[in-house]
Design a protein around this motif. Structure first.
Motif, PDB file in Angstrom:
ATOM      1  N   VAL A   1       0.821  -1.197   0.027  1.00 44.74           N
ATOM      2  CA  VAL A   1       0.008  -0.148   0.016  1.00 44.74           C
ATOM      3  C   VAL A   1       0.985   1.168   0.204  1.00 44.74           C
ATOM      4  CG1 VAL A   1      -2.023  -0.973   1.262  1.00 44.74           C
ATOM      5  CG2 VAL A   1      -0.176   0.061   2.556  1.00 44.74           C
ATOM      6  N   ALA A   2       0.244   2.160  -0.626  1.00 44.25           N
ATOM      7  CA  ALA A   2       0.994   3.647  -0.537  1.00 44.25           C
ATOM      8  C   ALA A   2      -0.136   4.549   0.183  1.00 44.25           C
ATOM      9  CB  ALA A   2       1.427   4.140  -1.867  1.00 44.25           C
ATOM     10  N   MET A   3       0.337   5.405   1.040  1.00 48.65           N
ATOM     11  CA  MET A   3      -0.477   6.640   1.546  1.00 48.65           C
ATOM     12  C   MET A   3      -0.415   7.766   0.847  1.00 48.65           C
ATOM     13  SD  MET A   3      -1.813   4.527   3.808  1.00 48.65           S
ATOM     14  CE  MET A   3      -1.175   3.071   4.774  1.00 48.65           C
TER      15      MET A   3
ATOM     16  N   ARG B   1       0.661  13.504  -2.310  1.00 49.02           N
ATOM     17  CA  ARG B   1       1.358  12.833  -2.951  1.00 49.02           C
ATOM     18  C   ARG B   1       1.310  11.411  -2.136  1.00 49.02           C
ATOM     19  NH1 ARG B   1       7.182  15.519  -4.849  1.00 49.02           N
ATOM     20  NH2 ARG B   1       6.052  16.593  -6.530  1.00 49.02           N
ATOM     21  N   TYR B   2       1.446  10.240  -3.103  1.00 48.16           N
ATOM     22  CA  TYR B   2       1.441   8.737  -2.533  1.00 48.16           C
ATOM     23  C   TYR B   2       2.980   8.597  -2.254  1.00 48.16           C
ATOM     24  CZ  TYR B   2      -3.212   7.341  -3.242  1.00 48.16           C
ATOM     25  OH  TYR B   2      -4.723   7.341  -3.243  1.00 48.16           O
ATOM     26  N   TYR B   3       3.065   8.075  -1.122  1.00 56.18           N
ATOM     27  CA  TYR B   3       4.510   7.415  -0.803  1.00 56.18           C
ATOM     28  C   TYR B   3       4.108   6.129  -0.085  1.00 56.18           C
ATOM     29  CZ  TYR B   3       6.765  12.216  -1.230  1.00 56.18           C
ATOM     30  OH  TYR B   3       7.429  13.245  -1.635  1.00 56.18           O
ATOM     31  N   PRO B   4       5.116   5.250  -0.325  1.00 55.51           N
ATOM     32  CA  PRO B   4       4.993   3.996   0.263  1.00 55.51           C
ATOM     33  C   PRO B   4       5.048   3.808   1.776  1.00 55.51           C
ATOM     34  CG  PRO B   4       6.977   3.978  -1.423  1.00 55.51           C
ATOM     35  CD  PRO B   4       6.317   5.278  -1.221  1.00 55.51           C
ATOM     36  N   CYS B   5       5.723   4.955   2.372  1.00 57.49           N
ATOM     37  CA  CYS B   5       5.823   4.920   3.891  1.00 57.49           C
ATOM     38  C   CYS B   5       6.109   6.251   4.619  1.00 57.49           C
ATOM     39  CB  CYS B   5       6.795   3.772   4.495  1.00 57.49           C
ATOM     40  SG  CYS B   5       8.361   4.132   4.433  1.00 57.49           S
ATOM     41  N   HIS B   6       6.082   6.448   5.697  1.00 56.06           N
ATOM     42  CA  HIS B   6       6.434   7.630   6.428  1.00 56.06           C
ATOM     43  C   HIS B   6       7.919   8.063   6.481  1.00 56.06           C
ATOM     44  CE1 HIS B   6       8.147   5.777   9.924  1.00 56.06           C
ATOM     45  NE2 HIS B   6       7.275   4.774   9.761  1.00 56.06           N
ATOM     46  N   LEU B   7       8.770   7.000   6.217  1.00 58.59           N
ATOM     47  CA  LEU B   7      10.189   7.131   6.058  1.00 58.59           C
ATOM     48  C   LEU B   7      10.712   7.649   4.442  1.00 58.59           C
ATOM     49  CD1 LEU B   7      11.449   4.331   8.036  1.00 58.59           C
ATOM     50  CD2 LEU B   7      11.303   6.605   8.774  1.00 58.59           C
TER      51      LEU B   7
ATOM     52  N   CYS C   1       1.044  -2.674   9.986  1.00 59.39           N
ATOM     53  CA  CYS C   1       0.931  -1.095   9.612  1.00 59.39           C
ATOM     54  C   CYS C   1       0.192  -0.308  10.422  1.00 59.39           C
ATOM     55  CB  CYS C   1       0.549  -1.057   7.889  1.00 59.39           C
ATOM     56  SG  CYS C   1       1.711  -1.634   6.768  1.00 59.39           S
ATOM     57  N   ALA C   2      -0.859  -1.102  10.998  1.00 63.09           N
ATOM     58  CA  ALA C   2      -1.845  -0.315  12.065  1.00 63.09           C
ATOM     59  C   ALA C   2      -1.031   0.371  13.083  1.00 63.09           C
ATOM     60  CB  ALA C   2      -2.636  -1.276  12.688  1.00 63.09           C
ATOM     61  N   ALA C   3       0.375  -0.018  13.250  1.00 64.44           N
ATOM     62  CA  ALA C   3       1.156   0.601  14.268  1.00 64.44           C
ATOM     63  C   ALA C   3       1.743   1.984  13.679  1.00 64.44           C
ATOM     64  CB  ALA C   3       2.442  -0.337  14.851  1.00 64.44           C
ATOM     65  N   HIS C   4       1.666   2.172  12.547  1.00 62.46           N
ATOM     66  CA  HIS C   4       1.993   3.379  12.113  1.00 62.46           C
ATOM     67  C   HIS C   4       0.608   4.267  11.744  1.00 62.46           C
ATOM     68  CE1 HIS C   4       5.857   0.986  10.911  1.00 62.46           C
ATOM     69  NE2 HIS C   4       6.000   1.763  11.986  1.00 62.46           N
ATOM     70  N   ALA C   5      -0.325   3.945  11.944  1.00 62.13           N
ATOM     71  CA  ALA C   5      -1.665   4.705  11.371  1.00 62.13           C
ATOM     72  C   ALA C   5      -1.656   6.207  11.887  1.00 62.13           C
ATOM     73  CB  ALA C   5      -2.779   3.792  11.780  1.00 62.13           C
ATOM     74  N   HIS C   6      -1.198   6.337  13.059  1.00 64.34           N
ATOM     75  CA  HIS C   6      -1.123   7.554  13.723  1.00 64.34           C
ATOM     76  C   HIS C   6      -0.202   8.781  12.823  1.00 64.34           C
ATOM     77  CE1 HIS C   6       2.448   5.914  15.516  1.00 64.34           C
ATOM     78  NE2 HIS C   6       2.857   7.026  15.889  1.00 64.34           N
ATOM     79  N   LEU C   7       0.726   8.247  12.078  1.00 59.04           N
ATOM     80  CA  LEU C   7       1.531   9.014  11.219  1.00 59.04           C
ATOM     81  C   LEU C   7       0.847   9.616  10.109  1.00 59.04           C
ATOM     82  CD1 LEU C   7       4.849   6.798  11.560  1.00 59.04           C
ATOM     83  CD2 LEU C   7       4.133   8.816  12.831  1.00 59.04           C
ATOM     84  N   TYR C   8      -0.343   9.037   9.747  1.00 62.76           N
ATOM     85  CA  TYR C   8      -0.938   9.358   8.510  1.00 62.76           C
ATOM     86  C   TYR C   8      -2.432   9.887   8.821  1.00 62.76           C
ATOM     87  CZ  TYR C   8       2.658   5.724   6.650  1.00 62.76           C
ATOM     88  OH  TYR C   8       3.767   5.139   6.562  1.00 62.76           O
ATOM     89  N   PHE C   9      -2.884   9.369   9.679  1.00 63.33           N
ATOM     90  CA  PHE C   9      -4.310   9.699  10.024  1.00 63.33           C
ATOM     91  C   PHE C   9      -4.563  10.046  11.416  1.00 63.33           C
ATOM     92  CE2 PHE C   9      -4.328   5.476   7.505  1.00 63.33           C
ATOM     93  CZ  PHE C   9      -4.114   6.020   6.239  1.00 63.33           C
ATOM     94  N   GLY C  10      -5.112  11.218  11.649  1.00 63.64           N
ATOM     95  CA  GLY C  10      -5.139  11.722  12.906  1.00 63.64           C
ATOM     96  C   GLY C  10      -6.313  11.548  13.729  1.00 63.64           C
TER      97      GLY C  10
ATOM     98  N   GLU D   1      -7.595   2.791  -5.573  1.00 63.47           N
ATOM     99  CA  GLU D   1      -7.604   3.980  -4.402  1.00 63.47           C
ATOM    100  C   GLU D   1      -8.641   3.456  -3.486  1.00 63.47           C
ATOM    101  OE1 GLU D   1      -5.987   8.191  -5.249  1.00 63.47           O
ATOM    102  OE2 GLU D   1      -7.679   7.501  -6.765  1.00 63.47           O
ATOM    103  N   MET D   2      -8.557   3.476  -2.333  1.00 65.50           N
ATOM    104  CA  MET D   2      -9.776   3.228  -1.208  1.00 65.50           C
ATOM    105  C   MET D   2      -9.790   4.533  -0.178  1.00 65.50           C
ATOM    106  SD  MET D   2      -8.136   0.136   0.708  1.00 65.50           S
ATOM    107  CE  MET D   2      -6.940  -0.084  -0.625  1.00 65.50           C
ATOM    108  N   ALA D   3     -10.702   4.404   0.328  1.00 60.88           N
ATOM    109  CA  ALA D   3     -10.877   5.732   1.378  1.00 60.88           C
ATOM    110  C   ALA D   3     -10.155   5.302   2.699  1.00 60.88           C
ATOM    111  CB  ALA D   3     -12.739   5.917   1.586  1.00 60.88           C
ATOM    112  N   ILE D   4      -9.861   6.240   3.451  1.00 62.75           N
ATOM    113  CA  ILE D   4      -9.187   6.054   4.628  1.00 62.75           C
ATOM    114  C   ILE D   4      -9.915   5.123   5.648  1.00 62.75           C
ATOM    115  CG2 ILE D   4      -8.068   6.895   6.596  1.00 62.75           C
ATOM    116  CD1 ILE D   4      -7.473   9.529   4.904  1.00 62.75           C
ATOM    117  N   SER D   5     -11.003   5.283   5.843  1.00 62.15           N
ATOM    118  CA  SER D   5     -12.052   4.479   6.645  1.00 62.15           C
ATOM    119  C   SER D   5     -12.193   3.047   6.130  1.00 62.15           C
ATOM    120  CB  SER D   5     -13.492   5.006   6.761  1.00 62.15           C
ATOM    121  OG  SER D   5     -14.065   5.222   5.522  1.00 62.15           O
TER     122      SER D   5
END
Length: 102
Positions: free
Chosen positions: A24-26, A33-39, A93-102, A70-74
């Motif tokens: 997945v890319a966020m 912009r889509y990125y594969p990850c926060h890093l 990836c759920a451990a990083h969800a807070h880095l993408y979704f507030g 593409e899919m909705a965040i929810s």
């Protein structure tokens, strides 16, 4: 769909996360912009990341690297696989969800 960052294959795996299920890319709220990850975002972008506020979780901001839908965040937060093609997503990836979704 263009994915920015240090991708290693066409299914959005990157140099940081490249297991079979890292597909997945966020889309980052700050730059759309889509990125594969926060890093990857931290290394590539010239700005600080912003998270998607809860009232915008209906926005398409997650990209399946297998089928490019593409899919909705929810929708993403409520599943462990792509609703379009069935590709399994990395449940860690759920451990990083807070880095993408507030």
């Amino acid at each position: 769909m263009k994915v920015f960052g240090s991708t290693v294959d066409a299914q959005t795996r990157c140099i940081h996360y490249r297991t079979e299920v890292d597909v997945v890319a966020m889309k980052f709220k700050c730059c759309l912009r889509y990125y594969p990850c926060h890093l990857c975002h931290a290394e590539d972008a010239d700005h600080e990341p912003e998270t998607w506020p809860r009232d915008e979780w209906g926005q398409p901001a997650v990209l399946c690297g297998v089928c490019t839908s593409e899919m909705a965040i929810s929708a993403y937060l409520g599943t462990t696989s792509c609703p379009s093609c069935g590709a399994r997503f990395n449940e860690r990836c759920a451990a990083h969800a807070h880095l993408y979704f507030g």
